[in-house]
Scaffold this active site. Structure first.
Site, PDB file in Angstrom:
ATOM      1  N   PRO A 150     -39.793 -18.363 -14.510  1.00 26.64           N
ATOM      2  CA  PRO A 150     -39.149 -18.339 -13.187  1.00 26.64           C
ATOM      3  C   PRO A 150     -40.084 -17.903 -12.063  1.00 26.64           C
ATOM      4  O   PRO A 150     -40.866 -16.956 -12.214  1.00 26.64           O
ATOM      5  CB  PRO A 150     -38.010 -17.327 -13.372  1.00 26.64           C
ATOM      6  N   CYS A 151     -39.968 -18.599 -10.938  1.00 24.31           N
ATOM      7  CA  CYS A 151     -40.858 -18.348  -9.804  1.00 24.31           C
ATOM      8  C   CYS A 151     -40.161 -17.644  -8.647  1.00 24.31           C
ATOM      9  O   CYS A 151     -40.803 -17.337  -7.636  1.00 24.31           O
ATOM     10  CB  CYS A 151     -41.452 -19.672  -9.311  1.00 24.31           C
ATOM     11  N   GLN A 152     -38.866 -17.382  -8.773  1.00 22.98           N
ATOM     12  CA  GLN A 152     -38.109 -16.900  -7.618  1.00 22.98           C
ATOM     13  C   GLN A 152     -38.686 -15.616  -7.015  1.00 22.98           C
ATOM     14  O   GLN A 152     -38.601 -15.403  -5.802  1.00 22.98           O
ATOM     15  CB  GLN A 152     -36.645 -16.658  -8.007  1.00 22.98           C
ATOM     16  N   LEU A 173     -41.850 -14.739  -7.050  1.00 23.95           N
ATOM     17  CA  LEU A 173     -43.260 -14.933  -6.732  1.00 23.95           C
ATOM     18  C   LEU A 173     -43.465 -15.881  -5.556  1.00 23.95           C
ATOM     19  O   LEU A 173     -44.464 -15.781  -4.839  1.00 23.95           O
ATOM     20  CB  LEU A 173     -44.007 -15.482  -7.949  1.00 23.95           C
TER      21      LEU A 173
END
Length: 288
Positions: A78-80, A82
């Site tokens: 998950p990139c949320q 970053l």
């Protein structure tokens, strides 16, 4: 050489597996995806492959019990926390991006030959108050598992996509694969794609060259997004007979909810990139 067996974590709609399996040298043996809609897509296209739902509950013992052996672990974690578009909370405990630690746990217990990861480009530079700390954690954690790491920012535009979509791609492999004397990779072809990607990435960032359609249509010897070659505006697509099957509307694959499709495709990796990396890995394996 048999096919390399892939454990696809944070699978989404299967972009990693689609790209790797296009090479003919990889076989997905298990998915792990927590969202229901992407699992529907995975079940449609990989009906025989088991799907685990929560990476936090997936263990080496579970895989062994189910008769699953793994050579490669992939994951677009998950990139949320970053992304520049998010709150940039980082990779600490309790954050969604902190689920990277679950990948590390599975690497430690499974010992795959290769690890292929993807995330937003801001992983390399964040957080703003301590530049590079997030990626430093990635490197430290993988090194703690006994793995060396190579990485590159590869935009989708580098392979001919009509948008930039910058992403950092990370490949890790056991340190034992290095020659102890020269400290050089026994599998040098793994890194040979990096200069080509750097050149392609430079062109992808050049808006003028993108607009003129001079961006390379082939990377690593295979075509990518060739149907975009002469597209300047939406009108250029009218009447084209070579366009790929629509992704967002229609029900020819039995999954008609186009709203969910938009979100799932937005979260997916561009399959051409893991395909390119997969081909480099296979070349390396063949010459080892």
């Amino acid at each position: 050489m048999g096919k390399l067996r892939v454990l696809d974590l944070f699978s989404g709609i299967g972009g990693f597996s689609l790209g790797l399996e296009r090479t003919g040298g990889f076989e997905t043996v298990a998915f792990c995806e927590i969202e229901e809609f992407p699992r529907k897509v995975l079940r449609k296209h990989w009906p025989e492959v088991p799907i685990y739902e929560d990476v936090r509950n997936l263990t080496a013992d579970t895989l062994a019990r189910d008769g699953i052996e793994v050579d490669v672990i992939t994951g677009g974690f998950p990139c949320q926390d970053l992304s520049l578009a998010g709150k940039r909370a980082g990779m600490g405990e309790g954050t969604r991006s902190g689920l990277f630690s679950e990948i590390v746990r599975l690497i430690s217990s499974l010992g795959p030959s290769y690890v292929l990861l993807e995330n937003v480009a801001n992983l390399l530079s964040g957080p703003s108050e301590q530049r590079g700390e997030w990626f430093g954690k990635v490197l430290r954690d993988l090194a703690g598992c006994g793995y060396d790491v190579e990485w590159q920012n590869i935009p989708a535009g580098a392979l001919g996509a009509p948008h930039l979509r910058e992403r950092v791609w990370i490949i890790a492999y056991p340190k034992a694969q290095r020659q102890p004397e020269a400290r050089e990779l026994q599998y040098p072809r793994i890194t040979q794609w990096l200069p080509r990607c750097r050149e392609a990435a430079f062109l992808a960032h050049d808006r003028k060259k993108r607009a003129e359609g001079r961006k390379p249509q082939q990377v690593s010897g295979f075509s990518a997004f060739s149907w975009c070659k002469d597209v300047r505006r939406a009108e250029d697509l009218r009447g084209r007979s070579d366009l790929p099957t629509p992704l967002f509307r229609g029900s020819r694959d039995g999954i008609p909810d186009w709203v969910d499709r938009v979100g799932a495709c937005g979260n997916a990796v561009v399959p051409q990139i893991p395909e390119m990396i997969g081909r480099a890995i296979l070349e390396a394996e063949a010459t080892a």
